[in-house]
Design an enzyme around this catalytic site. Structure first.
Site, short mmCIF file in Angstrom:
data_model
loop_
_atom_site.label_atom_id
_atom_site.label_comp_id
_atom_site.label_asym_id
_atom_site.label_seq_id
_atom_site.Cartn_x
_atom_site.Cartn_y
_atom_site.Cartn_z
N LYS A 215 0.87 -1.18 0.00
CA LYS A 215 0.00 0.00 0.00
C LYS A 215 0.90 1.23 0.00
CE LYS A 215 -1.55 2.80 2.89
NZ LYS A 215 -1.50 4.02 2.05
N ALA A 217 1.99 5.31 -0.34
CA ALA A 217 1.41 6.57 0.14
C ALA A 217 0.54 7.19 -0.94
CB ALA A 217 2.53 7.55 0.52
N GLU A 218 -0.51 7.87 -0.51
CA GLU A 218 -1.45 8.45 -1.47
C GLU A 218 -0.82 9.54 -2.33
OE1 GLU A 218 -2.04 10.68 2.45
OE2 GLU A 218 -1.77 8.60 1.82
N GLY A 271 6.85 5.12 8.46
CA GLY A 271 6.01 6.30 8.57
C GLY A 271 6.12 6.90 9.96
N THR A 273 5.49 7.79 13.94
CA THR A 273 5.34 6.99 15.15
C THR A 273 3.88 6.84 15.54
OG1 THR A 273 7.53 7.65 15.93
CG2 THR A 273 6.00 6.82 17.58
N THR A 275 1.15 6.81 13.63
CA THR A 275 0.49 5.82 12.78
C THR A 275 1.00 4.42 13.09
OG1 THR A 275 0.18 7.46 11.02
CG2 THR A 275 0.02 5.14 10.40
N GLU A 293 9.75 1.21 10.85
CA GLU A 293 10.76 2.28 10.82
C GLU A 293 9.97 3.57 10.96
OE1 GLU A 293 12.40 5.43 9.52
OE2 GLU A 293 12.43 4.43 7.57
N ARG A 321 18.88 17.24 2.33
CA ARG A 321 18.48 16.26 1.32
C ARG A 321 16.96 16.14 1.31
NH1 ARG A 321 19.01 10.06 1.46
NH2 ARG A 321 19.31 10.43 3.67
N CYS A 327 13.60 10.74 7.33
CA CYS A 327 13.51 10.38 8.74
C CYS A 327 14.86 10.43 9.44
CB CYS A 327 12.91 8.99 8.89
SG CYS A 327 13.75 7.74 7.90
N GLU A 425 10.00 16.59 15.62
CA GLU A 425 10.59 16.44 14.29
C GLU A 425 9.93 17.42 13.33
OE1 GLU A 425 11.76 12.73 11.34
OE2 GLU A 425 9.84 12.66 12.40
N SER A 485 23.22 5.94 4.99
CA SER A 485 22.43 4.83 4.44
C SER A 485 23.22 4.05 3.40
CB SER A 485 21.14 5.37 3.81
OG SER A 485 20.34 5.99 4.78
#
Length: 522
Positions: A215, A217-218, A271, A273, A275, A293, A321, A327, A425, A485
């Site tokens: 699913k 993100a919209e 996404g 915390t 949600t 995550e 960035r 995140c 955040e 990363s």
């Protein structure tokens, strides 16, 4: 761990014949592609329907997707609800009963084909990312390469899933430990990395022998659907990779349906915390395996011993960035008193010289729009709160003239711990600087958060480097480095920043179950 006894169709460990890609039942001559798409975007990859069981399927309704830079409508996408979600889960479950029996070598080969197709279509995929998320095209190109590397990495890891043989005290017994795929994994992804957040999860899941329902993100469904088109071209079997886009209005019910469906064995979410906690609550009812995550609030510490120029370069890379919408972006800059003024001066100069706000498709642009006006309002709220409590705007500080979703890269000094930007955040192009005196004070400020995803610090003192790296309460630490990363390294946090790890050799374990077998009578 899922078994294949609940559905009669799950008996044979063979792959089902593939339907013709992109064709509706009853419409053999009509591919389910976008009617043309916005200028410059690949019509072949710009899909608008859900992808379930190897077929492109419409929904009863559709929702619009907009370019955050211009506000222009990019297209109407299938708005899937609970019925479509249940159908996708069933398709994934049926496919799992065959996919789990496919050899690791064959799964590896299919993932590698998918990787090759991503690289062959990297420019078109990057344009889709820029169009729907707004990030500069160079960053989108970097994301596509990073995204594809997860498929390459897990194509290799698929052949490295090992068990154990344990010698017990009883001479007539042997103990075996097997690793087996969990089953259907529901994958819920964010808009800020609409391609990489999918492949980081899906690559591991498919390598392990799981099937997935994604699913997206919209705001950014087109990237997920483009990946589905390439998966289909790579001959990933029907039902192994499914995509169900939906609008924000239906996101809650679709998320709940995925988390409560008894045929789903695993939830993977990236996404917020808040949600994440809701999804955890839903998944708890059937005790599903969960990896998450979630949000971060990354500290960026600059000690007196640091190389200021290196620290400024790291701060620029870490903070701005994707216009500060990641995140792991630095959210709080803690700078020791002796180096503070020099750092702030050089940081401001770098912002003014190197950052250029604009449409992501313009070559000069380094800072695109924020995803929507709500995101801009949050940055604005944090700036106004800080200024009202005594912070100084060194540069930026307001909305950009380009449009409602643009905000100037902003640097604040004289920031204190009681300001919103110090304990929330921001998720935008705001860099607040807090002055500190001692190492103990800096670590205390950095750890004074209920989240702990990433943290960064700059120092030339070897003893201090070891002390601070071990004391920071985060899952990932950058020492004299602002970009951390990598597909080879484990990504994840502590505290309320999530559960589990993604990428690296550890990522595949999130989709595997341990089974102990006692072999007696020897």
């Amino acid at each position: 761990m899922a078994t294949c006894l609940r559905l009669r169709s799950c008996r044979a460990p063979r792959l089902r014949p593939r339907p013709r890609a992109g064709l509706r039942p009853g419409c053999p001559a009509q591919p389910c592609r976008s009617a043309g798409g916005p200028a410059g975007l690949s019509a072949a990859l710009l899909r608008t329907e859900s992808f379930v069981g190897g077929r492109w399927l419409p929904a009863a309704a559709a929702f619009p997707v907009h370019d955050p830079a211009s506000g222009a409508q990019l297209g109407l996408v299938a708005d899937c609800g609970v019925p479509e979600t249940r159908a996708a889960v069933r398709a994934a479950y049926e496919a799992f009963c065959s996919w789990r029996g496919v050899s690791a070598k064959e799964r590896s080969s299919l993932l590698r084909k998918w990787y090759d197709l991503m690289m062959q279509n990297k420019d078109d995929l990057a344009k889709i990312i820029t169009a729907e998320s707004g990030k500069p095209l160079k960053e989108a190109q970097g994301e596509v390469a990073y995204s594809a590397l997860f498929l390459e990495w897990f194509s290799e890891e698929a052949r490295r899933v090992y068990g154990d043989v344990i010698y017990t005290p009883a001479k007539e017994k042997r103990a075996l430990v097997l690793k087996q795929p969990l089953g259907v994994a529901a994958v819920i992804t964010p808009w800020n990395f609409p391609s990489a957040m999918i492949t980081r999860k899906v690559g591991a899941a498919l390598a392990a022998g799981c099937t997935v329902v994604v699913k997206p993100a919209e705001h950014t469904p087109f990237s997920a659907l483009a990946l589905a088109e390439l998966a289909d071209q790579a001959a990933i079997p029907p039902g192994v990779y499914n995509v169900i886009p939906c609008s924000r209005a239906k996101a809650k019910e679709v998320g709940e349906a995925l988390c409560t469906d008894p045929l789903v064995s695993k939830i993977s979410f990236t996404g917020s915390t808040a949600t994440g906690k809701i999804l955890l609550h839903h998944a708890a009812g059937s005790v599903k395996r969960v990896s998450m995550e979630l949000g971060g609030h990354a500290p960026f510490i600059v000690f007196d011993s640091a190389n200021v120029d290196q620290a400024v370069a790291g701060a620029m890379a870490s903070k701005f960035r994707n216009s500060g919408q990641t995140c792991v972006c630095s959210n709080r800059f803690l700078v020791q008193r002796g180096i503070h003024d020099s750092f702030v001066k050089k940081f401001a100069e770098a912002i003014k010289t190197n950052l250029h706000v604009g449409n992501g498709f313009e070559e000069r642009t380094t800072q695109g729009p924020l995803i929507d006006e709500k995101a801009v309002e949050k940055v604005e709220k944090h700036v106004n709160d800080a200024v009202s409590k005594g912070a100084t705007v060194v540069t930026g500080g307001k909305r950009h003239q380009l449009g409602k979703n643009f905000f100037e890269p902003t640097l604040l000094s004289n920031v204190t711990r009681d300001m919103l930007c110090s304990h929330e955040e921001t998720f935008g192009p705001l860099a607040p600087v807090i002055k500190f005196d001692t190492e103990e004070e800096a670590v205390a400020i950095a750890n004074a958060a209920d989240v702990g995803l990433a943290g960064y610090f700059y120092s030339q003192d070897p003893a201090q480097i070891w002390r601070v790296a071990e004391r920071l309460e985060v899952g990932m630490v950058g020492v004299n480095e602002g970009l951390i990363s990598s597909v080879e390294c484990p990504f994840g946090g502590v505290k309320q920043s999530g559960l589990g790890r993604e990428g690296s050799k550890y990522g595949i374990d999130e989709y595997l179950e341990l089974k102990y077998v006692c072999f007696g009578g020897l």
